[in-house]
Write a protein that holds these residues in place. Structure first.
Motif, PDB file in Angstrom:
ATOM      1  N   LYS A 184       0.825  -1.221   0.000  1.00 38.23           N
ATOM      2  CA  LYS A 184       0.000   0.000   0.000  1.00 38.23           C
ATOM      3  C   LYS A 184       0.852   1.261   0.000  1.00 38.23           C
ATOM      4  CE  LYS A 184      -3.891  -1.075   3.019  1.00 38.23           C
ATOM      5  NZ  LYS A 184      -4.395  -0.909   4.381  1.00 38.23           N
ATOM      6  N   VAL A 185       0.369   2.257  -0.713  1.00 35.77           N
ATOM      7  CA  VAL A 185       0.960   3.596  -0.633  1.00 35.77           C
ATOM      8  C   VAL A 185      -0.141   4.531  -0.107  1.00 35.77           C
ATOM      9  CG1 VAL A 185       2.005   5.491  -1.941  1.00 35.77           C
ATOM     10  CG2 VAL A 185       2.443   3.112  -2.640  1.00 35.77           C
ATOM     11  N   VAL A 186       0.074   5.082   1.078  1.00 33.94           N
ATOM     12  CA  VAL A 186      -0.939   5.959   1.678  1.00 33.94           C
ATOM     13  C   VAL A 186      -0.429   7.396   1.607  1.00 33.94           C
ATOM     14  CG1 VAL A 186      -2.193   6.518   3.805  1.00 33.94           C
ATOM     15  CG2 VAL A 186      -1.719   4.114   3.221  1.00 33.94           C
ATOM     16  N   ILE A 187      -1.261   8.235   1.001  1.00 34.40           N
ATOM     17  CA  ILE A 187      -0.880   9.646   0.822  1.00 34.40           C
ATOM     18  C   ILE A 187      -1.898  10.519   1.551  1.00 34.40           C
ATOM     19  CG2 ILE A 187      -0.655  11.502  -0.877  1.00 34.40           C
ATOM     20  CD1 ILE A 187       0.053   9.290  -2.943  1.00 34.40           C
ATOM     21  N   VAL A 188      -1.406  11.382   2.423  1.00 36.41           N
ATOM     22  CA  VAL A 188      -2.286  12.377   3.049  1.00 36.41           C
ATOM     23  C   VAL A 188      -1.780  13.736   2.605  1.00 36.41           C
ATOM     24  CG1 VAL A 188      -3.155  13.326   5.228  1.00 36.41           C
ATOM     25  CG2 VAL A 188      -2.708  10.860   5.034  1.00 36.41           C
ATOM     26  N   ASP A 189      -2.703  14.546   2.059  1.00 41.02           N
ATOM     27  CA  ASP A 189      -2.241  15.841   1.541  1.00 41.02           C
ATOM     28  C   ASP A 189      -3.431  16.761   1.278  1.00 41.02           C
ATOM     29  OD1 ASP A 189      -0.452  17.818   0.409  1.00 41.02           O
ATOM     30  OD2 ASP A 189       0.919  16.153   0.050  1.00 41.02           O
ATOM     31  N   TYR A 190      -3.129  17.919   0.729  1.00 41.17           N
ATOM     32  CA  TYR A 190      -4.199  18.844   0.345  1.00 41.17           C
ATOM     33  C   TYR A 190      -5.009  18.301  -0.824  1.00 41.17           C
ATOM     34  CZ  TYR A 190      -2.225  22.482   3.265  1.00 41.17           C
ATOM     35  OH  TYR A 190      -1.782  23.201   4.337  1.00 41.17           O
ATOM     36  N   ALA A 191      -6.217  18.853  -0.984  1.00 43.26           N
ATOM     37  CA  ALA A 191      -7.063  18.557  -2.144  1.00 43.26           C
ATOM     38  C   ALA A 191      -7.943  19.782  -2.388  1.00 43.26           C
ATOM     39  CB  ALA A 191      -7.903  17.322  -1.882  1.00 43.26           C
ATOM     40  N   GLN A 192      -8.738  19.693  -3.416  1.00 46.59           N
ATOM     41  CA  GLN A 192      -9.627  20.819  -3.764  1.00 46.59           C
ATOM     42  C   GLN A 192     -10.784  20.888  -2.770  1.00 46.59           C
ATOM     43  OE1 GLN A 192     -10.542  23.622  -5.712  1.00 46.59           O
ATOM     44  NE2 GLN A 192     -11.066  22.579  -7.615  1.00 46.59           N
ATOM     45  N   PRO A 193     -10.893  21.950  -1.977  1.00 50.98           N
ATOM     46  CA  PRO A 193     -12.030  22.041  -1.039  1.00 50.98           C
ATOM     47  C   PRO A 193     -13.348  22.199  -1.790  1.00 50.98           C
ATOM     48  CG  PRO A 193     -10.420  23.811  -0.667  1.00 50.98           C
ATOM     49  CD  PRO A 193     -10.026  23.118  -1.935  1.00 50.98           C
ATOM     50  N   ARG A 194     -14.446  21.775  -1.161  1.00 51.96           N
ATOM     51  CA  ARG A 194     -15.776  21.965  -1.754  1.00 51.96           C
ATOM     52  C   ARG A 194     -16.097  23.463  -1.811  1.00 51.96           C
ATOM     53  NH1 ARG A 194     -14.959  17.144  -1.362  1.00 51.96           N
ATOM     54  NH2 ARG A 194     -15.931  15.704   0.093  1.00 51.96           N
TER      55      ARG A 194
END
Ligand SMILES: C[S@@+](CC[C@H](N)C(=O)[O-])C[C@H]1O[C@@H](n2cnc3c(N)ncnc32)[C@H](O)[C@@H]1O
Length: 253
Positions: A184-194
């Motif tokens: 597994k590769v787990v990535i936690v990061d920013y994304a486009q907010p709603r």
């Protein structure tokens, strides 16, 4: 001259205490990337910045109160007990890695943490109990000096948004290379907010000023940077009105 905590290619068998003895000198382990020197000197490079930012409440504030939630989601996604080999790509301020190390220890596994800045690894070493089964390796994520298919899982916690697109792509290529099929590769990061997340409007100009590559992750699906020649299953979860994502890739055989 770059400090490293263990020889990166010494991956055979269980780790001996000599592996954790560092720091020691090893020339040629990679220079500080330009983007880090230019845009993140204030956060990671200067000893005073490390001292300043290494505060749980402060990193939690920077994540708008979501540090524990994101940390715990990543830890749960990796697994509460972690046998085999785990890789964390880049240090993070706060207590993420001490918790990760506990889960590794309870699974009788091994943990490698790589970072391009020795000062970050030194800071991390001070946060880990002496008996932690971890190797701290000075290494560039875009050029991992690690064997193919050698890890059961990898974690990237808020690294990718700091990297220019080409470096991000190369980092992911390297991570997929070193993770085993089925891993597994787990990535936690920013994304486009709603659209309804008010921070969308407040945070955008700040990110654009302080973290010039971060908005890439607002505009694009993270899969854009995954190497096409590694098949993987993807699952994604979003947090805090979409401002953060945890995306997991499971490498296929
Ligand atoms: C993963 S981010 C941490 C994000 C978040 N702000 C936190 O501390 O919770 C920062 C780390 O990434 C490291 N880093 C950045 N670019 C890197 C690269 N190309 N290779 C290895 N480490 C890198 C930095 O040296 C720093 O220690």
């Amino acid at each position: 001259m770059v400090e490293t905590y263990a020889h990166p290619l010494n991956l055979h068998g269980r780790r001996s205490s000599a592996d954790f003895a560092g720091p020691r000198s090893d020339a040629g382990m990679g220079a500080v990337p330009d983007y880090l020197r230019t845009h993140y000197w204030w956060a990671y490079i200067h000893p005073r910045s490390v001292k300043f930012f290494e505060r749980q409440w402060l990193v939690n504030l920077i994540l708008w109160g979501n540090y524990a939630r994101l940390r715990d989601a990543a830890l749960a996604q990796l697994g509460a007990t972690l046998p085999g080999s785990t890789l964390q790509v880049a240090c993070a301020y706060g207590d993420l890695t001490p918790y990760l190390a506990q889960n590794v220890a309870s699974g009788d596994g091994t943990l490698d943490i790589v970072d391009v800045l020795p000062i970050q690894l030194q800071n991390l070493r001070a946060k880990l109990p002496a008996a932690t089964p971890a190797r701290l390796l000075t290494m560039n994520s875009a050029q991992l000096q690690l064997p193919d298919c050698s890890y059961d899982r990898a974690l990237l916690f808020f690294l990718l948004h700091e990297q220019p697109s080409n470096v991000r792509r190369q980092t992911l290529r390297e991570v997929f290379r070193v993770v085993k099929p089925g891993g597994k590769v787990v990535i936690v990061d920013y994304a486009q907010p709603r659209w309804w997340q008010p921070l969308r409007y407040v945070w955008r100009p700040l990110l654009a000023t302080l973290e010039p590559f971060a908005l890439d992750l607002w505009r694009n699906d993270i899969r854009k940077w995954i190497p096409a020649d590694y098949a993987s299953r993807t699952e994604s979860r979003s947090f805090f009105g979409g401002l953060y994502q945890m995306t997991t890739f499971t490498r296929e055989q």
